[in-house]
Enzyme design. Structure first.
Site, PDB file in Angstrom:
ATOM      1  N   THR A 135       0.831  -1.215   0.000  1.00  0.00           N
ATOM      2  CA  THR A 135       0.000   0.000   0.000  1.00  0.00           C
ATOM      3  C   THR A 135       0.864   1.263   0.000  1.00  0.00           C
ATOM      4  N   ASN A 138      -1.057   7.076  -1.868  1.00  0.00           N
ATOM      5  CA  ASN A 138      -2.112   7.362  -2.856  1.00  0.00           C
ATOM      6  C   ASN A 138      -2.627   6.132  -3.597  1.00  0.00           C
ATOM      7  N   SER A 141      -6.403   0.454  -2.593  1.00  0.00           N
ATOM      8  CA  SER A 141      -7.161  -0.606  -3.275  1.00  0.00           C
ATOM      9  C   SER A 141      -6.615  -0.883  -4.668  1.00  0.00           C
ATOM     10  N   ASN A 244      -3.657 -13.819  -0.915  1.00  0.00           N
ATOM     11  CA  ASN A 244      -4.556 -14.987  -0.829  1.00  0.00           C
ATOM     12  C   ASN A 244      -4.311 -15.732   0.487  1.00  0.00           C
ATOM     13  N   ALA A 246      -2.835 -14.591   3.281  1.00  0.00           N
ATOM     14  CA  ALA A 246      -3.153 -13.782   4.468  1.00  0.00           C
ATOM     15  C   ALA A 246      -4.667 -13.631   4.638  1.00  0.00           C
ATOM     16  N   ARG A 247      -5.382 -13.441   3.520  1.00  0.00           N
ATOM     17  CA  ARG A 247      -6.843 -13.296   3.603  1.00  0.00           C
ATOM     18  C   ARG A 247      -7.472 -14.599   4.107  1.00  0.00           C
ATOM     19  N   GLU A 367      -6.032  -5.911   3.887  1.00  0.00           N
ATOM     20  CA  GLU A 367      -6.078  -7.151   3.078  1.00  0.00           C
ATOM     21  C   GLU A 367      -7.211  -7.093   2.061  1.00  0.00           C
ATOM     22  N   ASP A 371     -15.594  -3.669   0.329  1.00  0.00           N
ATOM     23  CA  ASP A 371     -16.114  -3.374  -1.025  1.00  0.00           C
ATOM     24  C   ASP A 371     -15.328  -4.136  -2.083  1.00  0.00           C
TER      25      ASP A 371
HETATM   26  P1  TGC Z   1      -5.824  -7.515 -12.133  1.00  0.00           P
HETATM   27  O1  TGC Z   1      -5.585  -6.984 -13.507  1.00  0.00           O
HETATM   28  O2  TGC Z   1      -7.141  -8.127 -11.814  1.00  0.00           O
HETATM   29  O3  TGC Z   1      -4.714  -8.580 -11.764  1.00  0.00           O
HETATM   30  C1  TGC Z   1      -3.338  -8.378 -12.016  1.00  0.00           C
HETATM   31  C2  TGC Z   1      -2.690  -9.749 -12.109  1.00  0.00           C
HETATM   32  O4  TGC Z   1      -2.831 -10.433 -10.861  1.00  0.00           O
HETATM   33  C3  TGC Z   1      -3.611 -11.637 -11.030  1.00  0.00           C
HETATM   34  N1  TGC Z   1      -4.472 -11.726  -9.854  1.00  0.00           N
HETATM   35  C4  TGC Z   1      -4.236 -12.591  -8.859  1.00  0.00           C
HETATM   36  N2  TGC Z   1      -3.296 -13.541  -8.717  1.00  0.00           N
HETATM   37  C5  TGC Z   1      -3.294 -14.237  -7.588  1.00  0.00           C
HETATM   38  N3  TGC Z   1      -4.197 -14.031  -6.604  1.00  0.00           N
HETATM   39  C6  TGC Z   1      -5.150 -13.087  -6.701  1.00  0.00           C
HETATM   40  N4  TGC Z   1      -5.989 -12.871  -5.704  1.00  0.00           N
HETATM   41  C7  TGC Z   1      -5.203 -12.303  -7.872  1.00  0.00           C
HETATM   42  N5  TGC Z   1      -5.987 -11.295  -8.315  1.00  0.00           N
HETATM   43  C8  TGC Z   1      -5.538 -10.954  -9.524  1.00  0.00           C
HETATM   44  C9  TGC Z   1      -4.370 -11.433 -12.321  1.00  0.00           C
HETATM   45  O5  TGC Z   1      -4.707 -12.666 -12.905  1.00  0.00           O
HETATM   46  C10 TGC Z   1      -3.361 -10.667 -13.129  1.00  0.00           C
HETATM   47  O6  TGC Z   1      -2.360 -11.587 -13.560  1.00  0.00           O
HETATM   48  P2  TGC Z   1      -1.618 -11.420 -14.981  1.00  0.00           P
HETATM   49  O7  TGC Z   1      -0.746 -12.614 -15.079  1.00  0.00           O
HETATM   50  O8  TGC Z   1      -2.739 -11.381 -16.008  1.00  0.00           O
HETATM   51  O9  TGC Z   1      -0.892 -10.119 -14.907  1.00  0.00           O
HETATM   52  O10 TGC Z   1      -5.475  -6.357 -11.111  1.00  0.00           O
HETATM   53  P3  TGC Z   1      -6.229  -4.987 -10.813  1.00  0.00           P
HETATM   54  O11 TGC Z   1      -5.191  -3.909 -10.864  1.00  0.00           O
HETATM   55  O12 TGC Z   1      -7.448  -4.834 -11.666  1.00  0.00           O
HETATM   56  O13 TGC Z   1      -6.637  -5.146  -9.259  1.00  0.00           O
HETATM   57  C11 TGC Z   1      -7.486  -6.139  -8.835  1.00  0.00           C
HETATM   58  C12 TGC Z   1      -7.807  -5.961  -7.345  1.00  0.00           C
HETATM   59  C13 TGC Z   1      -8.542  -4.671  -7.094  1.00  0.00           C
HETATM   60  C14 TGC Z   1      -8.731  -7.115  -6.979  1.00  0.00           C
HETATM   61  C15 TGC Z   1      -6.537  -6.032  -6.499  1.00  0.00           C
HETATM   62  O14 TGC Z   1      -5.648  -5.050  -6.801  1.00  0.00           O
HETATM   63  C16 TGC Z   1      -6.798  -6.009  -5.018  1.00  0.00           C
HETATM   64  O15 TGC Z   1      -6.977  -7.077  -4.441  1.00  0.00           O
HETATM   65  N6  TGC Z   1      -6.789  -4.819  -4.327  1.00  0.00           N
HETATM   66  C17 TGC Z   1      -6.836  -4.759  -2.876  1.00  0.00           C
HETATM   67  C18 TGC Z   1      -5.447  -4.431  -2.344  1.00  0.00           C
HETATM   68  C19 TGC Z   1      -5.154  -5.128  -1.055  1.00  0.00           C
HETATM   69  O16 TGC Z   1      -5.763  -6.102  -0.665  1.00  0.00           O
HETATM   70  N7  TGC Z   1      -4.131  -4.635  -0.381  1.00  0.00           N
HETATM   71  C20 TGC Z   1      -3.685  -5.273   0.850  1.00  0.00           C
HETATM   72  C21 TGC Z   1      -2.344  -4.733   1.259  1.00  0.00           C
HETATM   73  S1  TGC Z   1      -1.495  -5.744   2.417  1.00  0.00           S
HETATM   74  C22 TGC Z   1      -2.342  -5.583   3.843  1.00  0.00           C
HETATM   75  O17 TGC Z   1      -3.360  -4.993   3.943  1.00  0.00           O
HETATM   76  C23 TGC Z   1      -1.718  -6.235   4.994  1.00  0.00           C
HETATM   77  S2  TGC Z   1      -2.561  -6.059   6.496  1.00  0.00           S
HETATM   78  C24 TGC Z   1      -1.594  -7.092   7.375  1.00  0.00           C
HETATM   79  C25 TGC Z   1      -2.003  -7.389   8.745  1.00  0.00           C
HETATM   80  O18 TGC Z   1      -1.620  -6.618   9.657  1.00  0.00           O
HETATM   81  O19 TGC Z   1      -2.644  -8.459   8.965  1.00  0.00           O
HETATM   82  P1  FAD Z   2      -8.816   3.294  -0.503  1.00  0.00           P
HETATM   83  O1  FAD Z   2      -8.325   2.329  -1.505  1.00  0.00           O
HETATM   84  O2  FAD Z   2      -8.510   4.753  -0.719  1.00  0.00           O
HETATM   85  O3  FAD Z   2     -10.376   3.108  -0.348  1.00  0.00           O
HETATM   86  C1  FAD Z   2     -11.211   4.084   0.305  1.00  0.00           C
HETATM   87  C2  FAD Z   2     -12.665   3.625   0.137  1.00  0.00           C
HETATM   88  O4  FAD Z   2     -12.989   3.566  -1.263  1.00  0.00           O
HETATM   89  C3  FAD Z   2     -12.894   2.224   0.696  1.00  0.00           C
HETATM   90  O5  FAD Z   2     -14.165   2.172   1.307  1.00  0.00           O
HETATM   91  C4  FAD Z   2     -12.882   1.344  -0.541  1.00  0.00           C
HETATM   92  O6  FAD Z   2     -13.672   0.163  -0.385  1.00  0.00           O
HETATM   93  C5  FAD Z   2     -13.502   2.288  -1.589  1.00  0.00           C
HETATM   94  N1  FAD Z   2     -13.099   1.911  -2.948  1.00  0.00           N
HETATM   95  C6  FAD Z   2     -11.835   1.905  -3.471  1.00  0.00           C
HETATM   96  N2  FAD Z   2     -11.867   1.458  -4.735  1.00  0.00           N
HETATM   97  C7  FAD Z   2     -13.166   1.150  -5.009  1.00  0.00           C
HETATM   98  C8  FAD Z   2     -13.843   0.624  -6.142  1.00  0.00           C
HETATM   99  N3  FAD Z   2     -13.192   0.278  -7.259  1.00  0.00           N
HETATM  100  N4  FAD Z   2     -15.183   0.456  -6.057  1.00  0.00           N
HETATM  101  C9  FAD Z   2     -15.862   0.778  -4.925  1.00  0.00           C
HETATM  102  N5  FAD Z   2     -15.286   1.277  -3.835  1.00  0.00           N
HETATM  103  C10 FAD Z   2     -13.948   1.466  -3.872  1.00  0.00           C
HETATM  104  N6  FAD Z   2      -0.886  -2.493   3.605  1.00  0.00           N
HETATM  105  C11 FAD Z   2       0.288  -3.126   3.299  1.00  0.00           C
HETATM  106  O7  FAD Z   2       0.735  -3.114   2.160  1.00  0.00           O
HETATM  107  N7  FAD Z   2       0.980  -3.783   4.268  1.00  0.00           N
HETATM  108  C12 FAD Z   2       0.570  -3.835   5.554  1.00  0.00           C
HETATM  109  O8  FAD Z   2       1.220  -4.453   6.406  1.00  0.00           O
HETATM  110  C13 FAD Z   2      -0.640  -3.162   5.911  1.00  0.00           C
HETATM  111  N8  FAD Z   2      -1.048  -3.126   7.204  1.00  0.00           N
HETATM  112  C14 FAD Z   2      -2.144  -2.358   7.542  1.00  0.00           C
HETATM  113  C15 FAD Z   2      -2.460  -2.185   8.888  1.00  0.00           C
HETATM  114  C16 FAD Z   2      -3.528  -1.369   9.253  1.00  0.00           C
HETATM  115  C17 FAD Z   2      -3.828  -1.159  10.708  1.00  0.00           C
HETATM  116  C18 FAD Z   2      -4.324  -0.777   8.263  1.00  0.00           C
HETATM  117  C19 FAD Z   2      -5.521   0.056   8.639  1.00  0.00           C
HETATM  118  C20 FAD Z   2      -4.010  -0.935   6.925  1.00  0.00           C
HETATM  119  C21 FAD Z   2      -2.907  -1.708   6.548  1.00  0.00           C
HETATM  120  N9  FAD Z   2      -2.510  -1.833   5.209  1.00  0.00           N
HETATM  121  C22 FAD Z   2      -1.347  -2.485   4.871  1.00  0.00           C
HETATM  122  C23 FAD Z   2      -3.194  -1.058   4.172  1.00  0.00           C
HETATM  123  C24 FAD Z   2      -4.521  -1.659   3.697  1.00  0.00           C
HETATM  124  O9  FAD Z   2      -4.313  -2.784   2.921  1.00  0.00           O
HETATM  125  C25 FAD Z   2      -5.267  -0.564   2.923  1.00  0.00           C
HETATM  126  O10 FAD Z   2      -5.687   0.387   3.882  1.00  0.00           O
HETATM  127  C26 FAD Z   2      -6.432  -1.108   2.132  1.00  0.00           C
HETATM  128  O11 FAD Z   2      -6.004  -1.920   1.070  1.00  0.00           O
HETATM  129  C27 FAD Z   2      -7.329   0.022   1.567  1.00  0.00           C
HETATM  130  O12 FAD Z   2      -6.580   1.029   0.995  1.00  0.00           O
HETATM  131  P2  FAD Z   2      -6.837   2.568   1.417  1.00  0.00           P
HETATM  132  O13 FAD Z   2      -6.833   2.657   2.888  1.00  0.00           O
HETATM  133  O14 FAD Z   2      -5.881   3.395   0.660  1.00  0.00           O
HETATM  134  O15 FAD Z   2      -8.318   2.873   0.950  1.00  0.00           O
END
Ligand code: TGC
Ligand code: FAD
Length: 388
Positions: A135, A138, A141, A244, A246-247, A367, A371
């Site tokens: 993340t 800017n 998601s 995948n 971690a979720r 993760e 939404d």
């Molecule tokens: P998109 O074009 O769909 O995909 C790009 C490439 O990735 C492949 N792909 C996947 N592969 C494995 N597993 C998945 N779940 C996958 N989803 C997509 C896809 O096939 C493609 O591959 P290739 O070979 O064709 O290039 O990508 P997009 O840019 O449209 O985005 C899709 C979207 C929105 C679903 C994705 O970006 C997303 O999941 N966004 C959410 C971001 C997120 O979850 N961030 C988490 C940050 S880490 C965190 O929060 C840690 S918290 C830790 C803690 O304290 O517990």
């Molecule tokens: P945004 O992406 O700006 O989203 C804001 C709002 O808009 C949300 O409600 C979202 O659902 C909505 N939205 C966005 N796009 C769409 C769409 N296409 N359609 C409809 N609605 C949409 N990240 C890491 O990489 N590593 C970490 O270790 C990590 N740890 C974290 C720990 C904490 C305590 C927290 C709070 C977050 C952590 N994160 C980490 C970041 C986390 O993964 C992001 O906060 C999360 O992915 C959402 O991104 P954002 O906060 O920028 O929200």
């Protein structure tokens, strides 16, 4: 004495080994987490002394092979460990999620043999702490639009950019950082503490996950040795594959938070009297308890089935999204309902419910937000991406 609900005898679906692992983690949570966690959350401090203990009890890398320091267990075991840890606090489960699924997993799955040997054993014991940088300020998601990038300078890579909201970044010895190369392709780099130009300031004043450390990763012309690139993965699917895992763990973990809320609310409702009767005798409170137990039971079955699919390498990312989304919302709703059963007492730190509730506000966002997971399911059903 904690008495976790098992209304549909899900325990019968577990092996003796599963139950043994669960019981050892449960004992540790009772001994080392429960007595101190409210205090740490109130003080907004991370109990760093628990990291080594988590290594000792096998909370880091349970499904990583033993030759790299893991335990070589299946994914149901991983899930059960997450459930018990999150019953203690989501911050403790977060530590295990990041270390296992977001740091050890990519090094194991995408790293060179040298990288595996160098990092995995130290991460497994908790001697080293890991972080995962995807993340950005800017781009949350939409990580595909990340700006962090590196250039090939011949004998090293030059890394610039910033990551935000990174669990454990301020204390991490190694961070798995996702950045784009000159062709705009995403790659993973292993950035170590102390590299010149690299800082990891803490993010303060959180109302959620107060017993967890969160921070930034800032790269100002950081020279990263070439051997620190993860060689066996290219593209956004690299970090998404880590997500995948971690979720999946979160889908199990939050059941622990929900069970803790239920257990607390049930006990309280049986003891607390109003109008000369235990509040548990009122139909409105029974409705809450009955619905909570129903939702926990459904979540348990969802997680268990997902675990069997994952053990067979058949769980799809969309199935994982469905379970993460459903189970986190389930836990958050249960925390809110349970809090009400306790009346005013529910807002105090004498009970764990408000802490779980506030933690779960982060869990429903990180993760992948609630939404985003719904839209992943929508895409899976219709074949139409709402992200393009
Ligand atoms: P998109 O074009 O769909 O995909 C790009 C490439 O990735 C492949 N792909 C996947 N592969 C494995 N597993 C998945 N779940 C996958 N989803 C997509 C896809 O096939 C493609 O591959 P290739 O070979 O064709 O290039 O990508 P997009 O840019 O449209 O985005 C899709 C979207 C929105 C679903 C994705 O970006 C997303 O999941 N966004 C959410 C971001 C997120 O979850 N961030 C988490 C940050 S880490 C965190 O929060 C840690 S918290 C830790 C803690 O304290 O517990
Ligand atoms: P945004 O992406 O700006 O989203 C804001 C709002 O808009 C949300 O409600 C979202 O659902 C909505 N939205 C966005 N796009 C769409 C769409 N296409 N359609 C409809 N609605 C949409 N990240 C890491 O990489 N590593 C970490 O270790 C990590 N740890 C974290 C720990 C904490 C305590 C927290 C709070 C977050 C952590 N994160 C980490 C970041 C986390 O993964 C992001 O906060 C999360 O992915 C959402 O991104 P954002 O906060 O920028 O929200």
């Amino acid at each position: 004495m904690y008495n976790p609900p098992d209304y549909y005898q899900v325990d019968e679906l577990l092996t003796d080994e599963h139950k043994m692992i669960r019981s050892s983690i449960r004992d540790w949570v009772n001994r080392s987490v429960k007595p101190i966690i409210d205090d740490y959350a109130q003080k907004h401090e991370y109990p760093t002394h628990l990291i080594k203990e988590m290594g000792e009890i096998g909370a880091f890398g349970p499904f990583i092979p033993e030759k790299y320091g893991g335990s070589g267990l299946d994914h149901i075991s991983y899930g059960l460990i997450m459930t018990e840890l999150e019953r203690g606090d989501s911050a403790i489960r977060s530590t295990a999620s990041v270390q296992t699924s977001l740091v050890m997993y990519p090094i194991y799955a995408f790293g060179s043999e040298e990288q595996r040997q160098k990092y995995l054993p130290k991460l497994a014991t908790g001697e080293w702490v890991g972080a995962f940088g995807l993340t950005e300020p800017n781009h949350g998601s939409d990580p595909g639009n990340m700006l962090t990038h590196y250039e090939d300078k011949g004998d090293h890579y030059l890394l610039n950019g910033a990551k935000m909201w990174i669990t454990n970044s301020p204390i991490a010895d190694v961070s798995v950082v996702w950045a784009k190369n000159e062709e705009g392709k995403v790659h993973g780099l292993l950035v170590e503490k102390g590299m010149e130009g690299f800082t990891a300031p803490e993010t303060h004043n959180k109302w959620s996950l107060r017993a967890s450390l969160t921070g930034e990763l800032v790269f100002d012309n950081v020279k990263v040795p070439k051997e620190n690139l993860l060689p066996n993965i290219k593209g956004l699917k690299g970090p998404l594959m880590c997500l995948n895992s971690a979720r999946y763990g979160i889908a199990w973990g939050v059941i622990g938070a929900a069970m803790d809320c239920y257990d607390t609310a049930l006990r309280y409702s049986l003891e607390r009297k109003q109008f000369n009767k235990p509040i548990a005798s009122f139909q409105l409170q029974q409705k809450k308890l009955a619905e909570i137990l129903t939702e926990i039971t459904k979540a348990q079955l969802l997680a268990w089935r997902l675990g069997t699919l994952r053990n067979e390498d058949r769980a799809t990312p969309a199935q994982i999204s469905m379970a993460k989304r459903n189970n986190v919302e389930m836990a958050l709703k249960i925390a809110r309902e349970s809090r009400q059963i306790l009346g005013a007492m529910g807002i105090t730190g004498d009970y764990p419910i408000m802490r779980h509730m506030m933690n779960l506000e982060s869990v429903i966002t990180y993760e992948g937000t609630h939404d985003i997971h719904l839209l992943i399911t929508g895409l899976d059903i219709t074949g139409i991406s709402s992200f393009e």
